[in-house]
Design a protein around this motif. Structure first.
Motif, PDB file in Angstrom:
ATOM      1  N   ARG A  42     -47.852 -85.128  13.416  1.00 35.19           N
ATOM      2  CA  ARG A  42     -49.195 -85.145  14.018  1.00 35.19           C
ATOM      3  C   ARG A  42     -49.173 -85.481  15.505  1.00 35.19           C
ATOM      4  O   ARG A  42     -50.131 -85.218  16.219  1.00 35.19           O
ATOM      5  N   ARG A  43     -48.072 -86.038  15.999  1.00 31.89           N
ATOM      6  CA  ARG A  43     -47.973 -86.380  17.424  1.00 31.89           C
ATOM      7  C   ARG A  43     -47.937 -85.135  18.303  1.00 31.89           C
ATOM      8  O   ARG A  43     -48.308 -85.200  19.475  1.00 31.89           O
ATOM      9  N   PHE A  44     -47.487 -83.999  17.759  1.00 30.00           N
ATOM     10  CA  PHE A  44     -47.310 -82.796  18.575  1.00 30.00           C
ATOM     11  C   PHE A  44     -48.121 -81.598  18.096  1.00 30.00           C
ATOM     12  O   PHE A  44     -48.142 -80.570  18.769  1.00 30.00           O
ATOM     13  N   ARG A  45     -48.783 -81.704  16.967  1.00 25.97           N
ATOM     14  CA  ARG A  45     -49.483 -80.551  16.384  1.00 25.97           C
ATOM     15  C   ARG A  45     -50.594 -80.042  17.286  1.00 25.97           C
ATOM     16  O   ARG A  45     -51.347 -80.809  17.865  1.00 25.97           O
ATOM     17  N   LEU A  46     -50.680 -78.718  17.402  1.00 27.12           N
ATOM     18  CA  LEU A  46     -51.743 -78.077  18.175  1.00 27.12           C
ATOM     19  C   LEU A  46     -53.014 -77.990  17.351  1.00 27.12           C
ATOM     20  O   LEU A  46     -52.958 -77.854  16.134  1.00 27.12           O
ATOM     21  N   LYS A  47     -54.133 -78.005  18.008  1.00 26.31           N
ATOM     22  CA  LYS A  47     -55.427 -77.786  17.350  1.00 26.31           C
ATOM     23  C   LYS A  47     -55.806 -76.321  17.571  1.00 26.31           C
ATOM     24  O   LYS A  47     -55.823 -75.846  18.697  1.00 26.31           O
ATOM     25  N   LEU A  48     -56.101 -75.618  16.496  1.00 30.37           N
ATOM     26  CA  LEU A  48     -56.397 -74.193  16.567  1.00 30.37           C
ATOM     27  C   LEU A  48     -57.750 -73.876  15.960  1.00 30.37           C
ATOM     28  O   LEU A  48     -58.297 -74.665  15.190  1.00 30.37           O
ATOM     29  N   ASP A  99     -43.327 -76.745  20.290  1.00 28.57           N
ATOM     30  CA  ASP A  99     -42.366 -77.845  20.246  1.00 28.57           C
ATOM     31  C   ASP A  99     -42.974 -79.088  20.885  1.00 28.57           C
ATOM     32  O   ASP A  99     -44.138 -79.085  21.291  1.00 28.57           O
ATOM     33  N   ASP A 100     -42.166 -80.125  20.979  1.00 29.09           N
ATOM     34  CA  ASP A 100     -42.647 -81.406  21.501  1.00 29.09           C
ATOM     35  C   ASP A 100     -42.770 -81.434  23.017  1.00 29.09           C
ATOM     36  O   ASP A 100     -43.368 -82.352  23.571  1.00 29.09           O
ATOM     37  N   LEU A 101     -42.231 -80.431  23.715  1.00 28.07           N
ATOM     38  CA  LEU A 101     -42.287 -80.404  25.180  1.00 28.07           C
ATOM     39  C   LEU A 101     -43.506 -79.679  25.724  1.00 28.07           C
ATOM     40  O   LEU A 101     -43.803 -79.760  26.903  1.00 28.07           O
ATOM     41  N   GLY A 102     -44.186 -78.915  24.860  1.00 29.77           N
ATOM     42  CA  GLY A 102     -45.338 -78.147  25.307  1.00 29.77           C
ATOM     43  C   GLY A 102     -45.082 -76.646  25.355  1.00 29.77           C
ATOM     44  O   GLY A 102     -45.963 -75.874  25.700  1.00 29.77           O
ATOM     45  N   ASN A 103     -43.868 -76.205  25.014  1.00 28.68           N
ATOM     46  CA  ASN A 103     -43.594 -74.778  24.893  1.00 28.68           C
ATOM     47  C   ASN A 103     -44.327 -74.267  23.660  1.00 28.68           C
ATOM     48  O   ASN A 103     -44.353 -74.942  22.630  1.00 28.68           O
ATOM     49  N   LYS A 104     -44.931 -73.070  23.772  1.00 25.62           N
ATOM     50  CA  LYS A 104     -45.670 -72.570  22.618  1.00 25.62           C
ATOM     51  C   LYS A 104     -45.902 -71.073  22.693  1.00 25.62           C
ATOM     52  O   LYS A 104     -45.955 -70.494  23.781  1.00 25.62           O
ATOM     53  N   ILE A 105     -46.007 -70.488  21.531  1.00 28.64           N
ATOM     54  CA  ILE A 105     -46.440 -69.102  21.367  1.00 28.64           C
ATOM     55  C   ILE A 105     -47.658 -69.171  20.475  1.00 28.64           C
ATOM     56  O   ILE A 105     -47.588 -69.659  19.346  1.00 28.64           O
ATOM     57  N   GLN A 106     -48.788 -68.712  20.998  1.00 27.82           N
ATOM     58  CA  GLN A 106     -50.045 -68.815  20.256  1.00 27.82           C
ATOM     59  C   GLN A 106     -50.635 -67.430  20.024  1.00 27.82           C
ATOM     60  O   GLN A 106     -50.748 -66.635  20.955  1.00 27.82           O
ATOM     61  N   LEU A 107     -50.984 -67.150  18.779  1.00 28.80           N
ATOM     62  CA  LEU A 107     -51.727 -65.941  18.434  1.00 28.80           C
ATOM     63  C   LEU A 107     -53.178 -66.368  18.308  1.00 28.80           C
ATOM     64  O   LEU A 107     -53.603 -66.880  17.274  1.00 28.80           O
ATOM     65  N   LEU A 108     -53.905 -66.202  19.399  1.00 31.60           N
ATOM     66  CA  LEU A 108     -55.283 -66.676  19.472  1.00 31.60           C
ATOM     67  C   LEU A 108     -56.246 -65.557  19.095  1.00 31.60           C
ATOM     68  O   LEU A 108     -55.854 -64.407  18.920  1.00 31.60           O
ATOM     69  N   ARG A 109     -57.513 -65.867  18.980  1.00 33.95           N
ATOM     70  CA  ARG A 109     -58.513 -64.890  18.568  1.00 33.95           C
ATOM     71  C   ARG A 109     -58.605 -63.722  19.541  1.00 33.95           C
ATOM     72  O   ARG A 109     -58.809 -62.591  19.138  1.00 33.95           O
ATOM     73  N   ASP A 110     -58.450 -63.983  20.843  1.00 31.01           N
ATOM     74  CA  ASP A 110     -58.678 -62.942  21.844  1.00 31.01           C
ATOM     75  C   ASP A 110     -57.446 -62.588  22.666  1.00 31.01           C
ATOM     76  O   ASP A 110     -57.511 -61.769  23.570  1.00 31.01           O
ATOM     77  N   ARG A 111     -56.279 -63.207  22.356  1.00 33.54           N
ATOM     78  CA  ARG A 111     -55.085 -62.932  23.141  1.00 33.54           C
ATOM     79  C   ARG A 111     -53.862 -63.575  22.492  1.00 33.54           C
ATOM     80  O   ARG A 111     -53.987 -64.436  21.640  1.00 33.54           O
ATOM     81  N   VAL A 112     -52.699 -63.149  22.952  1.00 31.70           N
ATOM     82  CA  VAL A 112     -51.443 -63.821  22.626  1.00 31.70           C
ATOM     83  C   VAL A 112     -51.046 -64.581  23.875  1.00 31.70           C
ATOM     84  O   VAL A 112     -51.012 -64.018  24.969  1.00 31.70           O
ATOM     85  N   GLN A 113     -50.782 -65.852  23.724  1.00 28.48           N
ATOM     86  CA  GLN A 113     -50.465 -66.691  24.885  1.00 28.48           C
ATOM     87  C   GLN A 113     -49.091 -67.337  24.693  1.00 28.48           C
ATOM     88  O   GLN A 113     -48.840 -67.980  23.669  1.00 28.48           O
ATOM     89  N   ILE A 114     -48.218 -67.133  25.686  1.00 25.92           N
ATOM     90  CA  ILE A 114     -46.898 -67.758  25.678  1.00 25.92           C
ATOM     91  C   ILE A 114     -46.862 -68.765  26.808  1.00 25.92           C
ATOM     92  O   ILE A 114     -47.132 -68.420  27.962  1.00 25.92           O
ATOM     93  N   THR A 115     -46.553 -70.006  26.478  1.00 28.35           N
ATOM     94  CA  THR A 115     -46.459 -71.068  27.481  1.00 28.35           C
ATOM     95  C   THR A 115     -45.023 -71.568  27.506  1.00 28.35           C
ATOM     96  O   THR A 115     -44.506 -72.022  26.487  1.00 28.35           O
ATOM     97  N   ALA A 116     -44.375 -71.456  28.670  1.00 27.95           N
ATOM     98  CA  ALA A 116     -43.022 -71.967  28.856  1.00 27.95           C
ATOM     99  C   ALA A 116     -43.095 -73.089  29.883  1.00 27.95           C
ATOM    100  O   ALA A 116     -43.543 -72.873  31.005  1.00 27.95           O
ATOM    101  N   VAL A 117     -42.680 -74.267  29.501  1.00 24.67           N
ATOM    102  CA  VAL A 117     -42.786 -75.433  30.375  1.00 24.67           C
ATOM    103  C   VAL A 117     -41.898 -75.290  31.605  1.00 24.67           C
ATOM    104  O   VAL A 117     -42.302 -75.633  32.710  1.00 24.67           O
ATOM    105  N   GLN A 118     -40.672 -74.772  31.432  1.00 21.73           N
ATOM    106  CA  GLN A 118     -39.772 -74.656  32.580  1.00 21.73           C
ATOM    107  C   GLN A 118     -39.411 -73.220  32.914  1.00 21.73           C
ATOM    108  O   GLN A 118     -39.468 -72.824  34.061  1.00 21.73           O
ATOM    109  N   ALA A 119     -39.003 -72.426  31.944  1.00 20.52           N
ATOM    110  CA  ALA A 119     -38.580 -71.062  32.214  1.00 20.52           C
ATOM    111  C   ALA A 119     -38.797 -70.227  30.958  1.00 20.52           C
ATOM    112  O   ALA A 119     -38.757 -70.731  29.852  1.00 20.52           O
ATOM    113  N   LEU A 120     -38.989 -68.922  31.171  1.00 18.86           N
ATOM    114  CA  LEU A 120     -39.106 -67.961  30.085  1.00 18.86           C
ATOM    115  C   LEU A 120     -37.976 -66.974  30.246  1.00 18.86           C
ATOM    116  O   LEU A 120     -37.821 -66.355  31.293  1.00 18.86           O
ATOM    117  N   GLU A 121     -37.154 -66.828  29.215  1.00 20.39           N
ATOM    118  CA  GLU A 121     -36.013 -65.916  29.256  1.00 20.39           C
ATOM    119  C   GLU A 121     -36.140 -64.948  28.105  1.00 20.39           C
ATOM    120  O   GLU A 121     -36.287 -65.344  26.949  1.00 20.39           O
TER     121      GLU A 121
END
Length: 125
Positions: free
Chosen positions: A84-90, A99-121
């Protein structure tokens, strides 16, 4: 007869438990965990079942749901780990990997959002 019913009832009550993750080992083919169940009941080397194609190495302190074959506390299988310390609210219907650092791939209602805290490879031929 009452003794048999009592024994059966005890096994049913011991078949499932909630616990707190204390340690993780990824050194074997199947991940094993150390979980604390009832106060002072520590189980070591409990195998964790994960969905094919998905794996994670959870942090100590995460919650675990454990099933015990025939109520035998020596034969546990961790079915679910949540933190519960890291779970996203959707919103309803949304899905995410995170993950616990804030990296995420989200399949949202209106878009797909990829968040990379430091780098995306992206590795591709």
């Amino acid at each position: 007869m009452q003794q048999q019913i009592r024994t059966l009832g005890n096994r049913v009550m011991m078949a499932f438990a909630r616990g707190v993750l204390r340690a993780v080992s990824d050194s074997t083919a199947r991940q094993t965990l150390q979980v604390e169940l009832l106060r002072g009941e520590l189980r070591d080397g409990v195998e964790r079942m994960q969905n094919y194609g998905f794996t994670a190495h959870p942090h100590p302190g995460a919650d675990a749901a454990i099933a015990f074959v025939a109520g035998n506390r020596e034969q546990g299988i961790v079915l679910v780990v949540d933190d519960r310390r890291f779970r996203l609210k959707l919103e309803p219907g949304e899905v995410a990997m995170y993950d616990d650092l804030g990296n995420k791939i989200q399949l949202l209602r209106d878009r797909v959002q990829i968040t990379a805290v430091q780098a995306l490879e992206i590795v591709a031929p």
